[in-house]
Design an enzyme around this catalytic site. Structure first.
Site, PDB file in Angstrom:
ATOM      1  N   GLU A 196     -45.451 -12.795  24.731  1.00 29.53           N
ATOM      2  CA  GLU A 196     -45.462 -12.948  23.269  1.00 29.53           C
ATOM      3  C   GLU A 196     -46.576 -13.870  22.804  1.00 29.53           C
ATOM      4  O   GLU A 196     -47.121 -13.691  21.711  1.00 29.53           O
ATOM      5  CB  GLU A 196     -44.111 -13.496  22.783  1.00 29.53           C
ATOM      6  CG  GLU A 196     -43.953 -13.528  21.262  1.00 29.53           C
ATOM      7  CD  GLU A 196     -44.558 -14.746  20.586  1.00 29.53           C
ATOM      8  OE1 GLU A 196     -44.977 -14.635  19.420  1.00 29.53           O
ATOM      9  OE2 GLU A 196     -44.630 -15.819  21.234  1.00 29.53           O
ATOM     10  N   GLU A 197     -46.920 -14.850  23.630  1.00 27.34           N
ATOM     11  CA  GLU A 197     -47.868 -15.887  23.210  1.00 27.34           C
ATOM     12  C   GLU A 197     -49.331 -15.455  23.280  1.00 27.34           C
ATOM     13  O   GLU A 197     -50.201 -16.167  22.795  1.00 27.34           O
ATOM     14  CB  GLU A 197     -47.694 -17.142  24.081  1.00 27.34           C
ATOM     15  CG  GLU A 197     -46.344 -17.829  23.941  1.00 27.34           C
ATOM     16  CD  GLU A 197     -46.196 -18.601  22.643  1.00 27.34           C
ATOM     17  OE1 GLU A 197     -47.141 -18.576  21.825  1.00 27.34           O
ATOM     18  OE2 GLU A 197     -45.148 -19.239  22.455  1.00 27.34           O
ATOM     19  N   ASP A 213     -42.167 -15.722  28.076  1.00 26.25           N
ATOM     20  CA  ASP A 213     -43.359 -16.388  28.591  1.00 26.25           C
ATOM     21  C   ASP A 213     -43.473 -17.835  28.142  1.00 26.25           C
ATOM     22  O   ASP A 213     -42.890 -18.258  27.139  1.00 26.25           O
ATOM     23  CB  ASP A 213     -44.617 -15.614  28.180  1.00 26.25           C
ATOM     24  CG  ASP A 213     -44.703 -15.367  26.672  1.00 26.25           C
ATOM     25  OD1 ASP A 213     -43.645 -15.207  26.026  1.00 26.25           O
ATOM     26  OD2 ASP A 213     -45.822 -15.321  26.140  1.00 26.25           O
ATOM     27  N   HIS A 266     -45.033 -26.044  20.741  1.00 27.27           N
ATOM     28  CA  HIS A 266     -46.335 -26.134  21.408  1.00 27.27           C
ATOM     29  C   HIS A 266     -46.766 -27.588  21.634  1.00 27.27           C
ATOM     30  O   HIS A 266     -47.934 -27.846  21.916  1.00 27.27           O
ATOM     31  CB  HIS A 266     -47.417 -25.359  20.650  1.00 27.27           C
ATOM     32  CG  HIS A 266     -47.161 -23.880  20.595  1.00 27.27           C
ATOM     33  ND1 HIS A 266     -48.180 -22.944  20.484  1.00 27.27           N
ATOM     34  CD2 HIS A 266     -46.022 -23.152  20.643  1.00 27.27           C
ATOM     35  CE1 HIS A 266     -47.653 -21.731  20.456  1.00 27.27           C
ATOM     36  NE2 HIS A 266     -46.336 -21.834  20.549  1.00 27.27           N
TER      37      HIS A 266
END
Length: 396
Positions: free
Chosen positions: A139-140, A81, A364
């Site tokens: 996962e995020e 993702d 990020h």
């Protein structure tokens, strides 16, 4: 299989691995929305030979490679993702989806596992046991795709599990090894202070939620080192404090939000009890009320020592002693830990930073990127570790 023969196979698929990573980078999808990503992975796996392929959940993929000789079952995981970030890189393959970006390296994780699957399908005769390739969604975003995959049985019968993360803090060519606790449990808390609002010129007629909330924030910082041994790895961070609407009104309520990070499962249940004790004591003293909510996030990632040692030995054999970087734990979270509830496992870092190429931005960040030389290293370790973990029978 020899290290050199595997290296030759990695070299043969490397161009494809890079192209897959670039395709995924250009076409990112958010957590639990990875429909096109999962279909891309599914189709690529179908182009390989000898795999049993399934779709455990709507946006995940699993492929099983059963060796010609009996043995244990090894699972290898990659997450797929992306993040809700507008990309600022100027690349030939910059994201075409507005506000969505692979800013954490999951595109590379997926490409590396696809490359590993392609190589290993060509070595099926030499594999003892089974290799299970887990392409994970979400996962995020809590509660995470890993637990969802575990719940539908992808880990049934698995004896050991490994995974890796491309790491912006580590130079390309290095592999980060961590024994024991590696990544923290990312829990969250939400506190509401209920006081009594009133005029800013007459605070004595109010129960000031801001003044009370400020004391709560200050006293929460006393947990680490005053209530818990400072040598224990715990972080309590207030990240939001919201109250009020204008300059002359004392608000009736204030909201405090934050995160608690912990590497020790035993301490994990202790911290919220201490937090609520502090909140209750302060609000009681001032005649206010409170609401305290605490949500447990992912479990901490705790590496199995024997599997980690095998990964470390694999790195020495493949890339040399100088490639090993013994890393400290981090207070970041990772839902790879869900797979570790079903089998012992190890997670490791693959260095992806290169200052000479300007690849310096953290995870990020809208300009995050990776040195694509790291993809070769990741595939190399995955494939070599597969044979070391299964064929050499290092895990009893």
């Amino acid at each position: 299989m020899s290290v050199q023969s595997i290296q030759n196979s990695v070299t043969e698929v490397l161009e494809e691995v890079i192209s897959w990573r670039r395709h995924l980078h250009q076409n990112p999808e958010l957590s639990f929305q990875e429909e096109k990503t999962a279909q891309f992975v599914y189709e690529k796996l179908h182009s390989f030979k000898g795999l049993i392929i399934s779709r455990p959940t709507k946006t995940s993929v699993m492929a099983r490679l059963i060796g010609k000789q009996p043995g244990k079952v090894l699972a290898i995981r990659a997450d797929m993702d992306a993040l809700p970030i507008q990309e600022e890189n100027l690349l030939d393959f910059t994201s075409i989806n507005p506000g969505v970006m692979h800013a954490c390296g999951h595109d590379g994780h997926t490409a590396m596992l696809l490359g590993s699957a392609k190589i290993l399908t060509g070595m099926q005769e030499q594999i003892k046991g089974e290799v299970r390739f887990l392409f994970q969604h979400g996962e995020e975003l809590f509660p995470g795709g890993a637990q969802e995959m575990v719940d539908v049985g992808v880990m049934d019968g698995v004896d050991l599990v490994i995974g890796c993360h491309l790491w912006a803090n580590l130079e390309v060519g290095k592999i980060g090894i961590v024994y024991g606790p590696m990544m923290a449990s990312p829990d969250t808390f939400d506190i509401t202070i209920e006081g009594k609002g009133g005029h800013g010129a007459m605070p004595h007629q109010t129960i000031d939620s801001i003044a009370i909330g400020a004391q709560v924030v200050t006293n929460l910082q006393h947990i680490v080192s005053r209530k818990i041994n400072p040598l224990d790895s715990v972080v309590v961070s207030v990240t939001q404090f919201s109250a009020g609407t204008t300059h002359n009104v004392i608000p009736g309520s204030a909201k405090i939000v934050g995160t608690v990070r912990n590497l020790n499962p035993e301490l994990r249940s202790k911290v919220p009890k201490i937090m609520e004790q502090i909140v209750k004591g302060i609000t009681d003293a001032h005649g206010a009320n409170y609401n305290f909510a605490y949500d447990y996030g992912y479990r901490p990632v705790i590496n199995d020592s024997q599997i980690t040692k095998t990964i470390e030995d694999t790195v020495k054999d493949v890339l040399g002693q100088e490639a090993i970087s013994m890393e400290p734990p981090t207070m970041g979270g990772e839902d790879f830990s869900a797979f570790q509830t079903k089998a012992p496992g190890a997670f490791f870092y693959v260095g992806a930073r290169n200052e000479e190429k300007g690849i310096i931005y953290p995870h990020h960040h809208p300009r995050f990127s990776i040195d694509e030389d790291s993809l070769k290293n990741g595939v190399n370790i995955f494939v070599n570790a597969t044979f070391n973990l299964l064929n050499k029978n290092l895990i009893k």
